[in-house]
Design an enzyme around this catalytic site. Structure first.
Site, PDB file in Angstrom:
ATOM      1  N   ASN A   6       0.858  -1.184   0.000  1.00  0.00           N
ATOM      2  CA  ASN A   6       0.000   0.000   0.000  1.00  0.00           C
ATOM      3  C   ASN A   6       0.905   1.249   0.000  1.00  0.00           C
ATOM      4  OD1 ASN A   6      -1.366   2.282   1.142  1.00  0.00           O
ATOM      5  ND2 ASN A   6      -3.057   0.937   1.647  1.00  0.00           N
ATOM      6  N   ASP A   8      -0.124   4.486  -0.156  1.00  0.00           N
ATOM      7  CA  ASP A   8      -0.828   5.728   0.202  1.00  0.00           C
ATOM      8  C   ASP A   8       0.090   6.751   0.854  1.00  0.00           C
ATOM      9  OD1 ASP A   8      -3.140   4.485  -0.592  1.00  0.00           O
ATOM     10  OD2 ASP A   8      -3.916   4.167   1.427  1.00  0.00           O
ATOM     11  N   HIS A   9       0.990   6.270   1.736  1.00  0.00           N
ATOM     12  CA  HIS A   9       1.754   7.240   2.526  1.00  0.00           C
ATOM     13  C   HIS A   9       2.877   7.904   1.740  1.00  0.00           C
ATOM     14  CE1 HIS A   9      -0.850   6.740   5.729  1.00  0.00           C
ATOM     15  NE2 HIS A   9      -0.514   5.500   5.994  1.00  0.00           N
ATOM     16  N   ARG A  17       3.258  19.075   0.088  1.00  0.00           N
ATOM     17  CA  ARG A  17       3.718  20.213  -0.709  1.00  0.00           C
ATOM     18  C   ARG A  17       2.914  20.394  -1.990  1.00  0.00           C
ATOM     19  NH1 ARG A  17       9.256  21.876   0.531  1.00  0.00           N
ATOM     20  NH2 ARG A  17       9.127  21.987   2.783  1.00  0.00           N
ATOM     21  N   HIS A  42      -5.642   3.546  -1.652  1.00  0.00           N
ATOM     22  CA  HIS A  42      -6.972   3.832  -1.094  1.00  0.00           C
ATOM     23  C   HIS A  42      -7.374   5.232  -1.543  1.00  0.00           C
ATOM     24  CE1 HIS A  42      -9.594   3.973   2.855  1.00  0.00           C
ATOM     25  NE2 HIS A  42     -10.267   4.348   1.776  1.00  0.00           N
ATOM     26  N   ARG A  44      -9.519   7.862  -0.896  1.00  0.00           N
ATOM     27  CA  ARG A  44     -10.437   8.253   0.182  1.00  0.00           C
ATOM     28  C   ARG A  44     -11.363   9.357  -0.301  1.00  0.00           C
ATOM     29  NH1 ARG A  44      -8.632   6.370   5.500  1.00  0.00           N
ATOM     30  NH2 ARG A  44     -10.390   7.554   6.267  1.00  0.00           N
ATOM     31  N   ARG A  48      -7.198  12.705   0.816  1.00  0.00           N
ATOM     32  CA  ARG A  48      -6.080  13.224   1.630  1.00  0.00           C
ATOM     33  C   ARG A  48      -4.722  12.742   1.132  1.00  0.00           C
ATOM     34  NH1 ARG A  48      -6.874   9.863   7.235  1.00  0.00           N
ATOM     35  NH2 ARG A  48      -8.967  10.720   7.100  1.00  0.00           N
ATOM     36  N   HIS A  49      -4.697  11.614   0.414  1.00  0.00           N
ATOM     37  CA  HIS A  49      -3.404  11.178  -0.148  1.00  0.00           C
ATOM     38  C   HIS A  49      -3.535  10.838  -1.634  1.00  0.00           C
ATOM     39  CE1 HIS A  49      -5.138   7.438   1.312  1.00  0.00           C
ATOM     40  NE2 HIS A  49      -4.711   7.593   2.550  1.00  0.00           N
ATOM     41  N   GLU A  68      -8.607   0.268  -2.809  1.00  0.00           N
ATOM     42  CA  GLU A  68      -9.440   0.269  -1.595  1.00  0.00           C
ATOM     43  C   GLU A  68     -10.377   1.459  -1.671  1.00  0.00           C
ATOM     44  OE1 GLU A  68      -6.886   0.641   1.745  1.00  0.00           O
ATOM     45  OE2 GLU A  68      -5.962  -1.300   1.438  1.00  0.00           O
ATOM     46  N   THR A  98      -6.511   6.272  10.061  1.00  0.00           N
ATOM     47  CA  THR A  98      -6.438   5.173   9.101  1.00  0.00           C
ATOM     48  C   THR A  98      -7.694   4.348   9.275  1.00  0.00           C
ATOM     49  OG1 THR A  98      -5.117   3.265   8.388  1.00  0.00           O
ATOM     50  CG2 THR A  98      -5.134   3.726  10.745  1.00  0.00           C
ATOM     51  N   THR A  99      -7.917   3.378   8.392  1.00  0.00           N
ATOM     52  CA  THR A  99      -9.127   2.548   8.489  1.00  0.00           C
ATOM     53  C   THR A  99      -9.159   1.894   9.876  1.00  0.00           C
ATOM     54  OG1 THR A  99      -8.696   2.059   6.174  1.00  0.00           O
ATOM     55  CG2 THR A  99     -10.452   0.825   7.223  1.00  0.00           C
ATOM     56  N   GLU A 149     -10.841  -9.481   2.921  1.00  0.00           N
ATOM     57  CA  GLU A 149      -9.528  -9.159   3.486  1.00  0.00           C
ATOM     58  C   GLU A 149      -9.742  -9.076   4.991  1.00  0.00           C
ATOM     59  OE1 GLU A 149      -7.041  -6.124   1.722  1.00  0.00           O
ATOM     60  OE2 GLU A 149      -6.246  -5.597   3.697  1.00  0.00           O
ATOM     61  N   HIS A 188      -3.433  -4.825   7.641  1.00  0.00           N
ATOM     62  CA  HIS A 188      -3.578  -3.683   8.549  1.00  0.00           C
ATOM     63  C   HIS A 188      -2.714  -3.867   9.794  1.00  0.00           C
ATOM     64  CE1 HIS A 188      -5.102  -0.098  10.441  1.00  0.00           C
ATOM     65  NE2 HIS A 188      -5.528   0.226   9.229  1.00  0.00           N
ATOM     66  N   GLY A 210       1.338  -1.462   4.320  1.00  0.00           N
ATOM     67  CA  GLY A 210       1.705  -0.122   3.877  1.00  0.00           C
ATOM     68  C   GLY A 210       2.614   0.621   4.822  1.00  0.00           C
TER      69      GLY A 210
HETATM   70  N1  PXP Z   1      -5.667  -3.205   4.131  1.00  0.00           N
HETATM   71  C1  PXP Z   1      -6.622  -2.247   4.221  1.00  0.00           C
HETATM   72  C2  PXP Z   1      -8.011  -2.595   3.808  1.00  0.00           C
HETATM   73  C3  PXP Z   1      -6.305  -0.944   4.651  1.00  0.00           C
HETATM   74  O1  PXP Z   1      -7.278  -0.009   4.730  1.00  0.00           O
HETATM   75  C4  PXP Z   1      -4.967  -0.641   4.965  1.00  0.00           C
HETATM   76  C5  PXP Z   1      -4.602   0.748   5.367  1.00  0.00           C
HETATM   77  O2  PXP Z   1      -4.816   1.627   4.310  1.00  0.00           O
HETATM   78  C6  PXP Z   1      -4.001  -1.659   4.846  1.00  0.00           C
HETATM   79  C7  PXP Z   1      -4.381  -2.933   4.453  1.00  0.00           C
HETATM   80  C8  PXP Z   1      -2.560  -1.416   5.161  1.00  0.00           C
HETATM   81  O3  PXP Z   1      -2.437  -1.139   6.509  1.00  0.00           O
HETATM   82  P1  PXP Z   1      -1.039  -0.628   7.087  1.00  0.00           P
HETATM   83  O4  PXP Z   1      -0.754   0.691   6.429  1.00  0.00           O
HETATM   84  O5  PXP Z   1      -1.270  -0.535   8.549  1.00  0.00           O
HETATM   85  O6  PXP Z   1      -0.013  -1.661   6.711  1.00  0.00           O
END
Ligand code: PXP
Length: 239
Positions: A6, A8-9, A17, A42, A44, A48-49, A68, A98-99, A149, A188, A210
């Site tokens: 993942n 996203d970050h 920026r 994801h 959202r 936000r990302h 996601e 986060t979720t 999942e 997660h 992620g």
């Molecule tokens: N799976 C799902 C459905 C998620 O929402 C997330 C977080 O975006 C992850 C996996 C990954 O989680 P983490 O960033 O804590 O590894």
């Protein structure tokens, strides 16, 4: 067992920026060439990302894209246009960092049936992010989704003394889900300390990870980044 990363970050940092740095597509290519089996993002509701354009760009270049998303009409419309390989339906709250847990498949069953069908009509394989709870799993199956999942956040966040209980819940959930014909992913909160126990549970197809990977990338890459900048700073001083 496959690894979906993942990213996203990486987009979270870019959005600080609003410039194209770090470049998300380059990051995705690096992740894949390092051995990841797929990319997860994801989109959202608050953007936000990950941004809409990221989803379109990554779709063109990523062979195994997992999107996601919440059951939100604007995001669903993008999913139907982009047709990622997989869509993972998640709950979403505006204020959460986060979720925060699995989707309640029981209370959302009618909406889920409609959404799952509409995504599957576009040949998207649908997964639902749920807690390791047998009734939730039964309802996920009833929704028509092919995958679940399993939310591993409770396992990841519980004290050491409760880890074995949480692992057992996950293992039992996997056995039940596969026995009723669902395929199972998990994710997660998984990190370099807690992932090994999860990898020992049979029949989990993919882990989605992620935060810990992006965090580790910063820790391991920081030294090289500073060294290169210092070299440039010193080189300039010599001129
Ligand atoms: N799976 C799902 C459905 C998620 O929402 C997330 C977080 O975006 C992850 C996996 C990954 O989680 P983490 O960033 O804590 O590894």
């Amino acid at each position: 067992m496959k690894l979906g990363v993942n990213i996203d970050h990486i987009a979270t940092l870019r959005e600080q920026r609003k410039e194209d740095d770090p470049n998300l597509l380059e990051a995705a290519k690096t992740v894949l060439s390092a051995g990841a089996d797929g990319i997860t993002i994801h989109l959202r509701e608050d953007r936000r990302h990950i941004q809409d354009t990221d989803v379109f760009t990554l779709r063109k270049h990523v062979p195994r894209l997992n999107l996601e998303m919440a059951m939100n009409e604007s995001v669903l419309s993008i999913a139907r246009q982009v047709t990622p390989d997989y869509a993972c339906l998640v709950p979403e709250k505006r204020q959460e960092l986060t979720t925060e847990g699995g989707l309640n498949t029981i209370s959302n069953i009618e909406q889920l049936k409609t959404v799952v069908k509409s995504l599957q009509n576009e040949k998207i394989i649908v997964s639902i992010f749920i807690d390791p709870d047998l009734l939730q799993i039964e309802a996920a199956k009833a929704s028509g989704a092919q995958y679940i999942e399993i939310h591993t956040g409770d396992y990841a966040n519980c004290p050491e003394s409760e880890k074995a209980i949480e692992l057992k819940r996950i293992a039992q959930a996997v056995v039940f889900a596969t026995s009723i014909g669902l395929k199972v992913n998990a994710g997660h909160g998984l990190n370099y300390h807690n992932v090994t126990a999860i990898t020992k549970i049979p029949n989990i197809e993919e882990l989605n990870i992620g935060h810990s990977i992006v965090s580790k990338a910063i820790q391991t890459g920081l030294s090289e980044a500073v060294t290169e900048m210092k070299r440039l700073v010193l080189a300039a001083a010599l001129c």
